[in-house]
Design a protein around this motif. Structure first.
Motif, PDB file in Angstrom:
ATOM      1  N   ALA A  50     -26.819   8.059  12.125  1.00 40.24           N
ATOM      2  CA  ALA A  50     -26.232   6.718  12.057  1.00 40.24           C
ATOM      3  C   ALA A  50     -26.493   5.922  13.327  1.00 40.24           C
ATOM      4  CB  ALA A  50     -24.730   6.825  11.806  1.00 40.24           C
ATOM      5  N   ARG A  51     -26.600   6.604  14.473  1.00 35.96           N
ATOM      6  CA  ARG A  51     -26.837   5.909  15.737  1.00 35.96           C
ATOM      7  C   ARG A  51     -28.201   5.232  15.735  1.00 35.96           C
ATOM      8  NH1 ARG A  51     -25.443   9.329  20.940  1.00 35.96           N
ATOM      9  NH2 ARG A  51     -23.471   9.317  19.811  1.00 35.96           N
ATOM     10  N   LEU A  52     -29.193   5.923  15.206  1.00 40.08           N
ATOM     11  CA  LEU A  52     -30.537   5.351  15.116  1.00 40.08           C
ATOM     12  C   LEU A  52     -30.531   4.117  14.203  1.00 40.08           C
ATOM     13  CD1 LEU A  52     -33.862   7.297  14.616  1.00 40.08           C
ATOM     14  CD2 LEU A  52     -33.350   5.314  13.214  1.00 40.08           C
ATOM     15  N   VAL A  53     -29.935   4.256  13.022  1.00 41.01           N
ATOM     16  CA  VAL A  53     -29.875   3.136  12.081  1.00 41.01           C
ATOM     17  C   VAL A  53     -29.113   1.964  12.695  1.00 41.01           C
ATOM     18  CG1 VAL A  53     -29.062   2.396   9.825  1.00 41.01           C
ATOM     19  CG2 VAL A  53     -30.064   4.675  10.102  1.00 41.01           C
ATOM     20  N   GLY A  54     -28.016   2.269  13.373  1.00 43.91           N
ATOM     21  CA  GLY A  54     -27.228   1.217  14.010  1.00 43.91           C
ATOM     22  C   GLY A  54     -28.007   0.477  15.071  1.00 43.91           C
TER      23      GLY A  54
ATOM     24  N   PRO B 251     -20.842  -0.275  21.232  1.00 44.39           N
ATOM     25  CA  PRO B 251     -20.339   0.618  20.171  1.00 44.39           C
ATOM     26  C   PRO B 251     -21.362   1.636  19.682  1.00 44.39           C
ATOM     27  CG  PRO B 251     -19.789  -1.674  19.696  1.00 44.39           C
ATOM     28  CD  PRO B 251     -20.774  -1.692  20.817  1.00 44.39           C
ATOM     29  N   LEU B 252     -22.642   1.463  20.001  1.00 48.32           N
ATOM     30  CA  LEU B 252     -23.663   2.390  19.518  1.00 48.32           C
ATOM     31  C   LEU B 252     -23.599   3.747  20.207  1.00 48.32           C
ATOM     32  CD1 LEU B 252     -26.752  -0.029  19.348  1.00 48.32           C
ATOM     33  CD2 LEU B 252     -25.330   0.766  17.449  1.00 48.32           C
ATOM     34  N   GLY B 253     -22.983   3.789  21.378  1.00 51.57           N
ATOM     35  CA  GLY B 253     -22.887   5.051  22.095  1.00 51.57           C
ATOM     36  C   GLY B 253     -24.200   5.536  22.669  1.00 51.57           C
ATOM     37  N   LEU B 254     -25.079   4.606  23.032  1.00 49.33           N
ATOM     38  CA  LEU B 254     -26.359   4.990  23.629  1.00 49.33           C
ATOM     39  C   LEU B 254     -26.147   5.562  25.022  1.00 49.33           C
ATOM     40  CD1 LEU B 254     -28.517   1.851  22.693  1.00 49.33           C
ATOM     41  CD2 LEU B 254     -28.634   4.105  21.621  1.00 49.33           C
TER      42      LEU B 254
END
Length: 333
Positions: free
Chosen positions: A63-67, A266-269
């Motif tokens: 989900a992080r990649l898509v986000g 919010p992505l948490g990168l």
């Protein structure tokens, strides 16, 4: 922050860019042959895409990649709207010129992204490999956004041409979209990314002597050529740039970086990944977008939009901007 700036200003890639810039401004006969420059660009695109694809293969899709891809596309579409409004408020540019400039600041500079990647690496940080895919996605939405902004001017121009019995020189929407999607930089970057994703770490180990080891040396030569191009643009196009326009070329990337830093939280990168996403948002295109503008908005003046992106914003990002974006990412994360 000052340590980052000092380290960036004394890095080989920045110094080679400064050499090219100084040589062009001094009217030296130093030149990088066009065929060589294109070859260097092809190499960099291939290496960036392949390494990013291999990183995604090792990381996996989540989900992080898509986000990150969704956020990148939204930034690319939204930043030109803000840039256009600011240009309308602070300058007397025609609507078409303002839209063309706005498109450059919503799209991305892959060379700025590469320089940011090297700066992140030299700072001892790492970044998510899938940001290469985000970079590829961020090329096109800004062009579509700019065309939407300029549609009123295009309709008025078409009406005037019809009254005069002239042909409309604009390409159709279908032709433009095809040109955007099949732009060489997007095709090569996405293709190399896909190949790296399919072959993974095994494939990266095979091509490492060609795509990994010589990378920094090739980047230095490419930035030497970029310095020459930027210097020539400043030498011939600076008369077109008024003070409010010059100021825009310096504050707009910082404003875009702040917006990207906020929406990326919010992505948490990782810190390095946040720095690269911020750098992408702050960069200004000078390859894909100018080609699209020549097709879609031929009445816009390249002397303005090319000098702005390549002669003003690119040197700022390369010298002071990238350290600022890394410091911003450290603060945010």
């Amino acid at each position: 922050m000052f340590d980052l700036v000092a380290a960036n200003l004394t890095s080989p890639i920045v110094l080679f860019f400064a050499l090219g810039l100084a040589a062009a401004l001094a009217r030296s006969d130093l030149v990088v042959p066009e065929a060589v420059a294109k070859g260097l660009a092809l190499y960099l695109m291939t290496a960036i895409g392949f390494k990013g694809g291999a990183s995604v293969a090792a990381y996996g899709i989540d989900a992080r990649l898509v986000g990150a891809i969704v956020v990148g596309a939204l930034l690319s579409f939204g930043i030109p709207v803000l840039a256009y409004r600011l240009l309308s408020l602070t300058t007397k540019l025609p609507r078409v010129d303002a839209a063309a400039i706005a498109a450059h600041y919503g799209s991305i500079s892959i060379v700025t992204f590469v320089a940011g990647s090297e700066a992140v690496r030299l700072s001892g940080m790492s970044a998510e490999g899938y940001l290469v895919a985000v970079a590829a996605v961020m090329e096109a939405p800004a062009i579509l956004s700019a065309l939407w902004l300029a549609r009123g001017a295009r309709k008025a121009a078409a009406a005037r041409e019809a009254e005069l019995g002239l042909e409309n020189g604009h390409g159709g929407d279908g032709t433009l979209i095809r040109e955007i999607l099949l732009n060489g930089s997007i095709v090569l970057l996405a293709g190399a990314f896909l190949i790296g994703w399919i072959t993974g770490e095994r494939g990266l180990a095979v091509v490492a002597p060609f795509l990994v080891d010589p990378f920094q040396g090739v980047l230095c030569l490419f930035l030497l050529d970029m310095g020459l191009v930027a210097g020539r643009g400043l030498r011939t196009g600076w008369r077109e740039l008024e003070r409010p326009l010059l100021a825009f070329g310096l504050y707009m990337p910082v404003l875009s970086a702040l917006i990207a830093a906020i929406v990326s939280f919010p992505l948490g990168l990782s810190t390095g990944g946040t720095a690269l996403l911020v750098t992408l948002a702050a960069s200004a295109s000078y390859i894909a977008v100018p080609a699209a503008m020549r097709l879609a908005l031929p009445e816009a003046r390249p002397a303005i939009y090319l000098t702005m992106s390549l002669g003003v914003t690119f040197p700022f990002n390369l010298t002071l901007g990238i350290p600022l974006y890394i410091a911003l990412a450290e603060f945010i994360t």
